[in-house]
Design an enzyme around this catalytic site. Sequence first.
Site, PDB file in Angstrom:
ATOM      1  N   CYS A 264     -59.719-120.373  31.182  1.00  0.00           N
ATOM      2  CA  CYS A 264     -59.475-121.380  30.149  1.00  0.00           C
ATOM      3  C   CYS A 264     -58.973-120.720  28.860  1.00  0.00           C
ATOM      4  O   CYS A 264     -57.850-120.251  28.813  1.00  0.00           O
ATOM      5  CB  CYS A 264     -60.741-122.213  29.920  1.00  0.00           C
ATOM      6  SG  CYS A 264     -60.426-123.801  29.116  1.00  0.00           S
ATOM      7  N   HIS A 354     -61.508-124.207  35.522  1.00  0.00           N
ATOM      8  CA  HIS A 354     -62.906-123.783  35.581  1.00  0.00           C
ATOM      9  C   HIS A 354     -63.371-123.581  37.022  1.00  0.00           C
ATOM     10  O   HIS A 354     -63.831-124.522  37.671  1.00  0.00           O
ATOM     11  CB  HIS A 354     -63.794-124.821  34.896  1.00  0.00           C
ATOM     12  CG  HIS A 354     -63.615-124.865  33.415  1.00  0.00           C
ATOM     13  ND1 HIS A 354     -64.379-124.107  32.553  1.00  0.00           N
ATOM     14  CD2 HIS A 354     -62.748-125.560  32.646  1.00  0.00           C
ATOM     15  CE1 HIS A 354     -63.981-124.339  31.310  1.00  0.00           C
ATOM     16  NE2 HIS A 354     -62.997-125.212  31.345  1.00  0.00           N
ATOM     17  N   GLU A 356     -66.044-122.156  37.940  1.00  0.00           N
ATOM     18  CA  GLU A 356     -67.506-122.283  38.061  1.00  0.00           C
ATOM     19  C   GLU A 356     -67.929-123.729  38.333  1.00  0.00           C
ATOM     20  O   GLU A 356     -68.900-123.980  39.036  1.00  0.00           O
ATOM     21  CB  GLU A 356     -68.201-121.750  36.807  1.00  0.00           C
ATOM     22  CG  GLU A 356     -68.251-122.692  35.631  1.00  0.00           C
ATOM     23  CD  GLU A 356     -66.912-122.906  34.951  1.00  0.00           C
ATOM     24  OE1 GLU A 356     -66.789-123.876  34.178  1.00  0.00           O
ATOM     25  OE2 GLU A 356     -65.987-122.104  35.173  1.00  0.00           O
TER      26      GLU A 356
END
Length: 380
Positions: A264, A354, A356
């Site tokens: 990001c 992202h 995660e």
Amino acid sequence: MTTATRGAARTPAVLVLEDGRIFRGRAYGAVGETFGEAVFSTGMTGYQETLTDPSYHRQVVVMTAPHIGNTGVNDEDPESRRIWVAGFVVRDPARVPSSWRAKRTLDEELAAQGVVGISGIDTRALTRHLRERGAMRVGIFSGDAVRDDATLLARVAEAPGMLGADLSAEVATDVPYVVPAIGEKKFTVAAVDLGIKGMTPHRMAERGIQVHVLPADATLEDVYSVRPDGVFFSNGPGDPATADHAVSVMRGVLERGTPLFGICFGNQILGRALGFGTYKLKYGHRGINQPVQDRTTGKVEVTAHNHGFAVDAPTDRISDTPYGRVEVSHVCLNDNVVEGLRLLDKPAFSVQYHPEAAAGPHDAAYLFDRFVSLMEGQRA
């Protein structure tokens, strides 16, 4: 930028955009006033992760899914120590949460943390307006904060915009901390916190990585004081054009040839470190259903996004930089925006989204394995 008190859900509320468009509804969460950049998120689940993502600092989030709050709020899912959104906009809030994990309602949590919101408005019309006109400044007013429309519009016009906003230090940790490896420790990573989400070091810990999370103002010496096998730059809020310190530290990491991974904001920092520019998207990518192609494999992933800026790098060729050749490794299939960079002569890469993704999807989790592979290769 919020002034708030707790109040009743039936209190009238007004949302005012900087271009003069006005929506009227009811207070949701705290009663008062708040200002920020109006953006929309297309995620149908994961609102608690969205609210606690530091990358949303100073943004008023419009949820495009009409029914929000039906699973309440729990104490396990927050991505950081607090709610970071400046304001919250929903169409039809759940009256009663329905989840065995819920500890309280979303309305109660917003009120307790002083987050001013609005409900009962046409979020579809608001989203279409932002898609056509672009993300813009907005104010939400309820209770005693409500005035005549002209006065409210003037208040919104006084609020700061996102261009030129340097916000990472406002959301990052003040002191270093360590997230231990789960099971056998295999590697040590220095993670520069520009607004890191809690799930990110957890995903690395699952792979045997001990993560030293460092403040946004960490120096190159601070990074290497933990003797890292790899260096990570996190997500975060604000305009990447202001992040000169992070760019300088990243260039030092590139010069040393340490395996590097950014996500990001970290992707935008890598872009700047390599000599590319950045620019503000019209309305950004936010949500958990964004299609991205990994150009190194041809695979298409459904991914989680939260970014209003992007890297300005050529997608049709390999570029030469002071640190060797670099290619655009990932692109968004909706608009061809750069979603990842990969150096061909040094062990470094980044993605704009992202991997995660605590609320899902998990298509991009392999990127943490790719980071591990870089560290394994360097060690070998």
